[in-house]
Design an enzyme around this catalytic site. Structure first.
Site, PDB file in Angstrom:
ATOM      1  N   SER A  75      -3.768 -16.491   4.454  1.00 34.68           N
ATOM      2  CA  SER A  75      -4.580 -15.569   5.261  1.00 34.68           C
ATOM      3  C   SER A  75      -5.882 -16.189   5.757  1.00 34.68           C
ATOM      4  O   SER A  75      -6.955 -15.660   5.559  1.00 34.68           O
ATOM      5  CB  SER A  75      -4.917 -14.308   4.439  1.00 34.68           C
ATOM      6  OG  SER A  75      -3.743 -13.738   3.937  1.00 34.68           O
ATOM      7  N   ARG A 126       0.826  -1.194   0.000  1.00 35.68           N
ATOM      8  CA  ARG A 126       0.000   0.000   0.000  1.00 35.68           C
ATOM      9  C   ARG A 126       0.869   1.256   0.000  1.00 35.68           C
ATOM     10  O   ARG A 126       0.510   2.287  -0.552  1.00 35.68           O
ATOM     11  CB  ARG A 126      -0.900  -0.018   1.243  1.00 35.68           C
ATOM     12  CG  ARG A 126      -1.971   1.037   1.255  1.00 35.68           C
ATOM     13  CD  ARG A 126      -2.971   0.785   2.383  1.00 35.68           C
ATOM     14  NE  ARG A 126      -3.576  -0.551   2.267  1.00 35.68           N
ATOM     15  CZ  ARG A 126      -4.323  -1.114   3.220  1.00 35.68           C
ATOM     16  NH1 ARG A 126      -4.537  -0.481   4.348  1.00 35.68           N
ATOM     17  NH2 ARG A 126      -4.843  -2.309   3.036  1.00 35.68           N
ATOM     18  N   GLU A 180       5.014 -19.936   0.731  1.00 31.89           N
ATOM     19  CA  GLU A 180       4.028 -20.576   1.607  1.00 31.89           C
ATOM     20  C   GLU A 180       4.062 -22.090   1.362  1.00 31.89           C
ATOM     21  O   GLU A 180       3.859 -22.535   0.242  1.00 31.89           O
ATOM     22  CB  GLU A 180       2.642 -19.991   1.340  1.00 31.89           C
ATOM     23  CG  GLU A 180       1.478 -20.749   1.941  1.00 31.89           C
ATOM     24  CD  GLU A 180       1.566 -20.927   3.453  1.00 31.89           C
ATOM     25  OE1 GLU A 180       1.921 -19.948   4.149  1.00 31.89           O
ATOM     26  OE2 GLU A 180       1.318 -22.065   3.932  1.00 31.89           O
ATOM     27  N   ARG A 184     -13.928  -1.406  43.036  1.00 35.01           N
ATOM     28  CA  ARG A 184     -14.341  -0.770  44.301  1.00 35.01           C
ATOM     29  C   ARG A 184     -13.927  -1.594  45.495  1.00 35.01           C
ATOM     30  O   ARG A 184     -13.381  -1.084  46.474  1.00 35.01           O
ATOM     31  CB  ARG A 184     -15.870  -0.637  44.342  1.00 35.01           C
ATOM     32  CG  ARG A 184     -16.424   0.589  43.742  1.00 35.01           C
ATOM     33  CD  ARG A 184     -17.921   0.622  43.959  1.00 35.01           C
ATOM     34  NE  ARG A 184     -18.276   0.767  45.360  1.00 35.01           N
ATOM     35  CZ  ARG A 184     -19.522   0.868  45.807  1.00 35.01           C
ATOM     36  NH1 ARG A 184     -20.526   0.824  44.952  1.00 35.01           N
ATOM     37  NH2 ARG A 184     -19.770   1.009  47.086  1.00 35.01           N
ATOM     38  N   CYS A 230      -8.319 -19.499  14.226  1.00 35.31           N
ATOM     39  CA  CYS A 230      -9.253 -19.431  15.362  1.00 35.31           C
ATOM     40  C   CYS A 230     -10.653 -19.851  14.974  1.00 35.31           C
ATOM     41  O   CYS A 230     -11.480 -20.159  15.839  1.00 35.31           O
ATOM     42  CB  CYS A 230      -9.337 -17.994  15.885  1.00 35.31           C
ATOM     43  SG  CYS A 230      -7.739 -17.216  16.056  1.00 35.31           S
ATOM     44  N   ASP A 283       2.946 -15.797  15.207  1.00 35.72           N
ATOM     45  CA  ASP A 283       3.071 -16.867  16.201  1.00 35.72           C
ATOM     46  C   ASP A 283       4.498 -17.372  16.387  1.00 35.72           C
ATOM     47  O   ASP A 283       4.736 -18.190  17.284  1.00 35.72           O
ATOM     48  CB  ASP A 283       2.188 -18.056  15.802  1.00 35.72           C
ATOM     49  CG  ASP A 283       0.707 -17.739  15.910  1.00 35.72           C
ATOM     50  OD1 ASP A 283       0.369 -16.613  16.314  1.00 35.72           O
ATOM     51  OD2 ASP A 283      -0.104 -18.622  15.578  1.00 35.72           O
TER      52      ASP A 283
END
Lengths: 482, 482
Positions: B42, B23, B36, B476, B46, B317
């Site tokens: 990508s 970008r 890869e 508290r 999870c 990771d």
């Protein structure tokens, strides 16, 4: 020597102060007397829409602490007793027993003014008729329920139902659908609109601003309007209600506004509240521009020169609070602040040290499954505070996009040009969207920049958030623009 | 002159770095090559438990960006190509095409090591048999789904169902109930236990610690154990799995542990992950005590003396991160950190300035309706960090107590003695409880004391919170004790 603490108003601020002071000082050290005009103590005004809507069965559930519980802790609680005059120089208050009419003066060493707020009810034709309701106190709520009972619409859509787009019509009774007109598009207005939907009414919402929820910027308010329309609510924006037209029975038949006539069997006013400070005004205590008492951080009432007045404390809906982002004073009537004020007052009265730093303007609500929240400043407020800001809007999901039932959410972020300091955040979205406003509230409390916000270690798992929390996505985009 | 950026590992950290660098710098300035080993890019690791559990229909939904999308942005992506050696001095990497076996050296100006983590699979009898699964990659998930298909248990309890106490049994197929043994009581273990329940299995969870979720203190873990038992999961605490016993078909028939034998048609390992750093180790790059690469805040790989190595970056990771409360380095494998690392690397490579400050140890998960979250330090960690702490536990509700369906929640707060600084928070509770861990994560990020936390302006309305947010109640109580 025993000191005497007198409290005016036995609700959140007053009784939190009393409880905290009592916890720190026993009856031999501190005598506590609390005057309360009404018959109940420590109730949740915020819960009234859910009681009226039928989700909470009994008013008693809204009462956090009863008169008996307060008395058991050694607080002399005088119910149905109105304080009619303050004499700060003489350190005494005059009170009247509303049942007997008996009046008396009571001397104090410390006085806590916790007189709360009162709903705005315009002096316009028909606005004080039976069947025109506010929803501020438990008696207000009971009156509204009585009207619903009279109209024969006390059925609900089921306590645990979530209203979907079409349930509104299905849930109506077989007889002629009843019509509720809600006047005012703020928090109480939309919460009462949901309550009326739950009671099977057709609902019309008449409000003055171009979009509902004027605490949001208009394009965020437009999302709320669209969501309400999807729920079957007729939204009449930009309209000023001018009259409640009454039928032969003296009850509402329609609301007239600058946009026309809106048939009504029942009218609910959600026009906001103002500090209830007539007593303070009559005692020549100085009030702020919003009509609330001004205090320092310890919640001591300030005189005109900004110095604390001896023995005078105030908290809750009758005070103005400092907004930590704008630096200006505002009136924010919220039970959460009232409780904190009471804690601060009671701690200080009890020999401790506590300070209420101010607010950042956080607020949250929902109408059915549509969640709404804001904190900090919106565009109008930021401009009024003389800040140069840039706005960023992002659309995301409240959970990972692939997670079943992931709810849409739109986040709008305001940041200060130059510094990048976060100024405010607004959220409109589905289930799970709004409570993450707390992330921004915390960031405002610590004066974080959007660059700092990006790297906060927020909780991530697919059922709870996308891998970039939507608040952080907004911060990223804002940082990239700055 | 065109520089060459080489990336090892085309997942969250690596491809975020690539995207951000691209970008900021076009192809004429920066050539980008990504190696890869696998076939996808990508993806959300999870999300695998929800795919395996049937809540997410297709693996494709877990892929945030496809190889084609990356290539369209001018990234030379080499799939099924394993990097077999690093030569930091020569600034080159050796790679092997897994299909052709062809090897080659590629020179770089900047190298991003984003090799991720690998699940722990003990070298014990039977642990590498078919039918013994991990859930770290999409092929792992597919293998598990294939086993479920073989067992004839691919039916689910319905994508949007919320599993209640008794649904587990109802949802099972009519044939003999299948048994899944999950080994490991951490995040992936309990998420996979839910997935197996959703697939109609009877589930046994075998774990080593006295209570599941060892990131929590034991009394909070006990709440998780109780919740799992109510879901029908057989929890075997304090047990070390020693062997997977195989049937005549070479597939699991039971797991043997120090607590006995647990019948199994299927075994899922949730024993955590370790940094995948064999490549870095072979290249003599120094590793931390947890086996991860060490970087500075800009995510540059550090040499043994703590100085950044030229042209070497790492994230995700495979790195260790600094814990901002303990000051120590930890290995925290989470997609949210990996994405932030990638953003930092890509920003710095693209000519900007970005720093990853560290983590506060925030994590969240759920099993069915039981939500679990933590941030900061638990008792063991606080003691190990040499801190003197005090713990406060409060029970509250996630919404106003009177709000219908209000969920219970327990909050445990650790604060530093003396200073009152917040050290950590743990939450176990029902729906709506866990994500407010972000309040504490933000407080840790700004090093707030519990006294400061009390007065944060958090969002309050009955459907979202009690008038005192449970996190503030804990603050508290902690402040009162300090």
């Amino acid at each position: 020597m025993t000191e005497h603490l007198v409290i005016i108003g036995a609700d959140a601020a007053g009784m939190s102060a009393a409880s905290q002071a009592r916890r720190r000082r026993g009856p031999e050290e501190l005598r506590i007397t609390a005057f309360e005009r009404g018959s109940v103590t420590s109730y949740s005004a915020c819960g009234i829409p859910y009681w009226v809507g039928g989700e909470v069965a009994e008013a008693a559930e809204l009462i956090a602490r009863t008169p008996e519980q307060h008395r058991a802790r050694g607080i002399d609680l005088r119910l149905r007793t109105e304080v009619t005059a303050l004499d700060p120089d003489g350190r005494r208050v005059r009170s009247r027993d509303l049942d007997t009419g008996a009046e008396q003066w009571t001397a104090y060493d410390h006085l806590v003014i916790a007189t709360g707020a009162e709903p705005v009810r315009p002096a316009l034709p028909g606005f004080d008729a039976p069947g025109v309701h506010t929803a501020h106190t438990l008696p207000d709520g009971q009156a509204l329920l009585d009207t619903l009972g009279t109209l024969g619409t006390l059925g609900t859509l089921g306590t645990h139902d979530t209203l979907g787009t079409h349930d509104t019509l299905d849930g109506e009774p077989a007889e002629r659908p009843r019509r509720a007109v809600v006047v005012g598009g703020g928090y109480i207005g939309i919460e009462m609109a949901e309550a009326m939907l739950r009671r099977g009414h057709r609902v019309t919402l008449v409000h003055r601003t171009p979009e509902p929820m004027p605490g949001l910027d208009p394009e965020m308010g437009a999302l709320v309007r669209r969501g309400m329309a999807e729920l079957g609510i007729e939204v009449i924006p930009g309209a000023e209600a001018t009259e409640v037209l009454l039928g032969p029975d003296g009850r509402p038949r329609a609301v007239r506004s600058t946009a026309g006539e809106h048939p009504a069997d029942l009218v609910v006013l959600g026009l906001g509240v103002r500090p209830r400070t007539a007593l303070a005004r009559a005692a020549d205590l100085p009030l702020g521009v919003h009509g609330g008492l001004r205090t320092d951080e310890r919640m001591r009432v300030l005189d005109g020169a900004g110095a604390p007045l001896p023995g005078l404390w105030a908290g809750g809906d009758c005070v103005e609070v400092r907004h930590l982002v704008s630096g200006r004073h505002q009136h924010v009537a919220l039970g959460t602040h009232a409780n904190k004020h009471g804690l601060v007052i009671g701690t200080n009265l009890g020999g401790g040290e506590a300070a209420f730093p101010g607010v950042v303007g956080t607020a949250i609500t929902k109408i059915c499954d549509l969640e709404i929240a804001r904190t900090g400043l919106n565009e109008r407020e930021a401009t009024a505070a003389g800040l140069r800001w840039t706005a960023t809007v992002v659309e995301s999901t409240a959970q990972a996009g692939y997670y079943p039932g992931a709810a849409w959410m739109t986040v709008k972020l305001l940041a200060e040009q130059g510094s990048g300091r976060l100024l405010g955040l607004q959220i409109v979205g589905g289930a799970g969207a709004a409570k993450r406003i707390d992330i921004a509230a915390m960031a405002l409390g610590s004066r974080l920049t959007v660059q700092e916000l990006i790297f906060q270690d927020l909780a991530y798992a697919p059922p709870f958030s996308p891998v970039w929390d939507p608040v952080l996505v907004a911060a990223r985009k804002a940082a990239a623009r700055l």
